[in-house]
Design an enzyme around this catalytic site. Structure first.
Site, mmCIF file in Angstrom:
data_model
loop_
_atom_site.group_PDB
_atom_site.id
_atom_site.type_symbol
_atom_site.label_atom_id
_atom_site.label_comp_id
_atom_site.label_asym_id
_atom_site.label_seq_id
_atom_site.Cartn_x
_atom_site.Cartn_y
_atom_site.Cartn_z
ATOM 1 N N CYS A 269 -6.026 -6.421 -10.056
ATOM 2 C CA CYS A 269 -5.164 -6.410 -11.024
ATOM 3 C C CYS A 269 -6.114 -6.587 -13.353
ATOM 4 O O CYS A 269 -5.400 -5.883 -14.190
ATOM 5 C CB CYS A 269 -4.532 -7.940 -11.414
ATOM 6 S SG CYS A 269 -3.009 -7.418 -10.429
HETATM 7 N N1 LIG Z 1 -2.148 -8.037 -6.676
HETATM 8 C C1 LIG Z 1 -1.836 -9.344 -7.306
HETATM 9 O O1 LIG Z 1 -2.697 -9.989 -7.225
HETATM 10 C C2 LIG Z 1 -1.097 -8.987 -8.080
HETATM 11 C C3 LIG Z 1 -0.366 -9.524 -8.922
HETATM 12 C C4 LIG Z 1 0.504 -9.833 -9.933
HETATM 13 C C5 LIG Z 1 1.370 -8.663 -9.814
HETATM 14 N N2 LIG Z 1 0.510 -7.827 -9.292
HETATM 15 C C6 LIG Z 1 1.655 -6.175 -9.640
HETATM 16 O O2 LIG Z 1 2.520 -6.118 -8.694
HETATM 17 C C7 LIG Z 1 2.395 -4.713 -8.715
HETATM 18 C C8 LIG Z 1 2.488 -4.697 -6.748
HETATM 19 O O3 LIG Z 1 0.902 -5.099 -6.350
HETATM 20 P P1 LIG Z 1 0.754 -5.487 -5.362
HETATM 21 O O4 LIG Z 1 -0.754 -5.780 -5.143
HETATM 22 O O5 LIG Z 1 1.346 -5.677 -4.228
HETATM 23 O O6 LIG Z 1 0.683 -4.004 -5.262
HETATM 24 P P2 LIG Z 1 -0.314 -2.713 -3.603
HETATM 25 O O7 LIG Z 1 -0.702 -1.491 -3.760
HETATM 26 O O8 LIG Z 1 -0.943 -4.207 -2.373
HETATM 27 O O9 LIG Z 1 1.359 -2.401 -2.973
HETATM 28 C C9 LIG Z 1 2.489 -1.579 -3.033
HETATM 29 C C10 LIG Z 1 3.129 -0.966 -2.063
HETATM 30 O O10 LIG Z 1 4.033 -0.423 -2.578
HETATM 31 C C11 LIG Z 1 4.432 0.452 -1.340
HETATM 32 N N3 LIG Z 1 5.136 1.727 -2.562
HETATM 33 C C12 LIG Z 1 4.717 2.259 -3.246
HETATM 34 N N4 LIG Z 1 5.460 3.812 -3.240
HETATM 35 C C13 LIG Z 1 6.828 3.101 -2.870
HETATM 36 C C14 LIG Z 1 7.905 4.066 -3.100
HETATM 37 N N5 LIG Z 1 8.295 4.697 -3.449
HETATM 38 N N6 LIG Z 1 8.687 3.120 -2.354
HETATM 39 C C15 LIG Z 1 8.676 1.877 -1.547
HETATM 40 N N7 LIG Z 1 7.801 1.761 -1.305
HETATM 41 C C16 LIG Z 1 6.524 1.912 -2.468
HETATM 42 C C17 LIG Z 1 2.827 0.896 -1.096
HETATM 43 O O11 LIG Z 1 2.944 1.908 0.210
HETATM 44 C C18 LIG Z 1 2.321 -0.501 -1.378
HETATM 45 O O12 LIG Z 1 2.439 -0.702 0.403
HETATM 46 C C19 LIG Z 1 1.579 -3.759 -9.221
HETATM 47 O O13 LIG Z 1 2.374 -3.373 -10.657
HETATM 48 C C20 LIG Z 1 1.101 -4.835 -9.799
HETATM 49 O O14 LIG Z 1 0.055 -4.969 -11.295
HETATM 50 C C21 LIG Z 1 0.002 -7.530 -8.640
#
Ligand SMILES: NC(=O)c1ccc[n+]([C@@H]2O[C@H](COP(=O)([O-])OP(=O)(O)OC[C@H]3O[C@@H](n4cnc5c(N)ncnc54)[C@H](O)[C@@H]3O)[C@@H](O)[C@H]2O)c1
Length: 437
Positions: A269
């Site tokens: 992030c």
């Molecule tokens: N990881 C963190 O600590 C955190 C904290 C706050 C906010 N965020 C934000 O939240 C969002 C998600 O982060 P994350 O770390 O969970 O991401 P991640 O990469 O761990 O997971 C994303 C998931 O989305 C799936 N995906 C991709 N395209 C897709 C589609 N078209 N339809 C359905 N599923 C699909 C992927 O297969 C994956 O499992 C990002 O925008 C990130 O910046 C992350």
């Protein structure tokens, strides 16, 4: 009637949310494009390590959780959370293809749906994305109007990896961005029930989108601030950055969190959100002087380690160096944008021989470096014959390392980026970031 909720994208944010909602009794549909991932999760396993997650997931699966790659399951849901990734592009801007793909599928399902659904975007997106990208895709594919036929709300997520379940259950705030409609009122009622006593901030889309960047850029600023002070301390004989952090952290205007000096911020992030905000600031005509400085300090922090290594090892080509910890912080196997990975890449360019140890992240590290480096499954084996050990991640088990553990090192040289052994009498040449020699 039991409320039905869909969560699209089962990564750190989505899987934590789906597991928590289901464990609290909501009928939940966790949907991901990745079928293989769905099959693993359906059996009660997470595809990444996150404390408490599998326990909550299994409770959810026993109750009310369905995991699938079938988007049509969202048809009868009251709320649809979008939590897909928004990774970084080469120019620092965010990649929106996953958002576009998922919301166009949602839009098509909304088209034939009679239910008044509410779509909540949790993925981190730059201000304007909701209005300029997401809303038009949803309206075009559904042939319906946001605010009238379906609700559309920006709902940024603030969880931290390693405490994702606790943060999902007990967030410090809930932000709802959008118009003052019946949908917003329904969302507010839902969150008040889900998180009693948690402040709910209702604002417009752009502000909600910006809040997330404000949050993360402030945290990154705190880290670069303390790292800059740490570098100064290193040049003051016997000065100790931890005593400084502890003391200033007691001042309620400052607060103690995110003041741990180290090799720089990493993870999925902070680096990505900093880059996106810098990129966005420039696009709206603001020169992001402070944000650039925060990033520059972070980029240069790893050089501190390399400089120290070069000096102490008298050159690092072909030296056998052990890197302790590759995850971007302890209690996770996530190595996305980990400083440790950055350090290893730089050391490999300088032809060092690298061995790594990490209690959880070895598999992910192997996916990056393959056979270019060596991997050990125990601390003792990782240290054996090494000419220098660099402690990058503060894993609790490293605290148990003593003179016995290091006695098989070829040269007992320790560079401690987390000051794990600062208080110990360790029989080694010892250098710690943030402590003046
Ligand atoms: N990881 C963190 O600590 C955190 C904290 C706050 C906010 N965020 C934000 O939240 C969002 C998600 O982060 P994350 O770390 O969970 O991401 P991640 O990469 O761990 O997971 C994303 C998931 O989305 C799936 N995906 C991709 N395209 C897709 C589609 N078209 N339809 C359905 N599923 C699909 C992927 O297969 C994956 O499992 C990002 O925008 C990130 O910046 C992350």
């Amino acid at each position: 009637m039991i409320m039905k909720i869909a969560v699209i994208g089962l990564g750190f944010v989505g899987l934590s949310l789906a597991a928590v909602l289901a464990s609290k009794g909501y009928k939940t549909f966790g949907i991901d494009i990745d079928d293989k991932k769905c099959r693993v999760i359906s059996k009660g396993y997470s595809t990444f390590f996150e404390p408490e997650l599998e326990k909550t997931l299994r409770k959810g699966l026993k109750n009310n959780l369905v995991i699938s790659n079938d988007f049509s399951l969202i048809k009868n849901c009251d709320f649809v959370f979008v939590t897909v990734g928004t990774p970084q592009k080469a120019n620092g801007a965010i990649e929106l293809s996953m958002i576009k793909n998922s919301v166009s599928k949602i839009g098509k399902i909304l088209h034939n749906n009679k239910k008044d659904q509410i779509i909540l975007i949790k993925s981190t997106v730059i201000p304007g994305t909701m209005k300029d990208v997401i809303l038009p895709i949803l309206e075009k594919n559904s042939k319906k109007k946001a605010g009238k036929d379906f609700g559309l709300i920006s709902n940024p997520e603030f969880l931290q990896e390693t405490t994702a379940i606790r943060d999902t259950k007990f967030p410090h705030a809930v932000v709802l961005g959008g118009y003052d409609t019946e949908y917003m009122k329904k969302a507010k009622r839902f969150f008040s029930k889900l998180h009693p006593n948690v402040p709910i901030i209702i604002t417009n889309h752009q502000t909600a989108e910006m809040v997330k960047y404000a949050n993360n850029s402030f945290l990154a600023t705190k880290i670069s601030f303390i790292n800059q002070l740490s570098n100064i301390c290193q040049n003051i004989p016997e000065a100790n950055i931890d005593d400084i952090s502890k003391t200033i952290g007691l001042d309620p205007r400052i607060g103690k969190l995110f003041l741990n000096a180290g090799p720089g911020y990493g993870g999925s992030c902070l680096p990505k959100d900093m880059k996106a905000l810098i990129n966005f600031a420039s696009s709206v005509g603001v020169k992001p002087i402070l944000l650039n400085a925060v990033e520059e300090i972070n980029e240069k922090q790893v050089q501190q380690i390399i400089k120290l290594l070069e000096k102490k090892l008298n050159g690092i080509s072909s030296r056998k160096i052990t890197v302790m910890g590759t995850s971007f912080k302890p209690n996770t196997d996530d190595i996305r944008d980990s400083i440790s990975i950055k350090l290893i890449k730089k050391l490999l360019k300088k032809k060092s021989k690298i061995t790594v140890y990490d209690p959880k992240a070895l598999e992910n590290t192997k996916n990056i470096f393959g056979d270019k480096i060596s991997y050990e499954n125990s601390i003792i084996d990782a240290l054996s014959k090494s000419q220098c050990a660099i402690f990058m991640t503060h894993w609790k088990e490293f605290e148990k390392i003593d003179n016995k553990s290091i006695r098989h090192m070829k040269r007992r040289l320790i560079i401690d980026c987390r000051r794990i052994f600062a208080e110990e009498k360790i029989d080694a040449e010892y250098y710690a970031l943030g402590i003046g020699q």
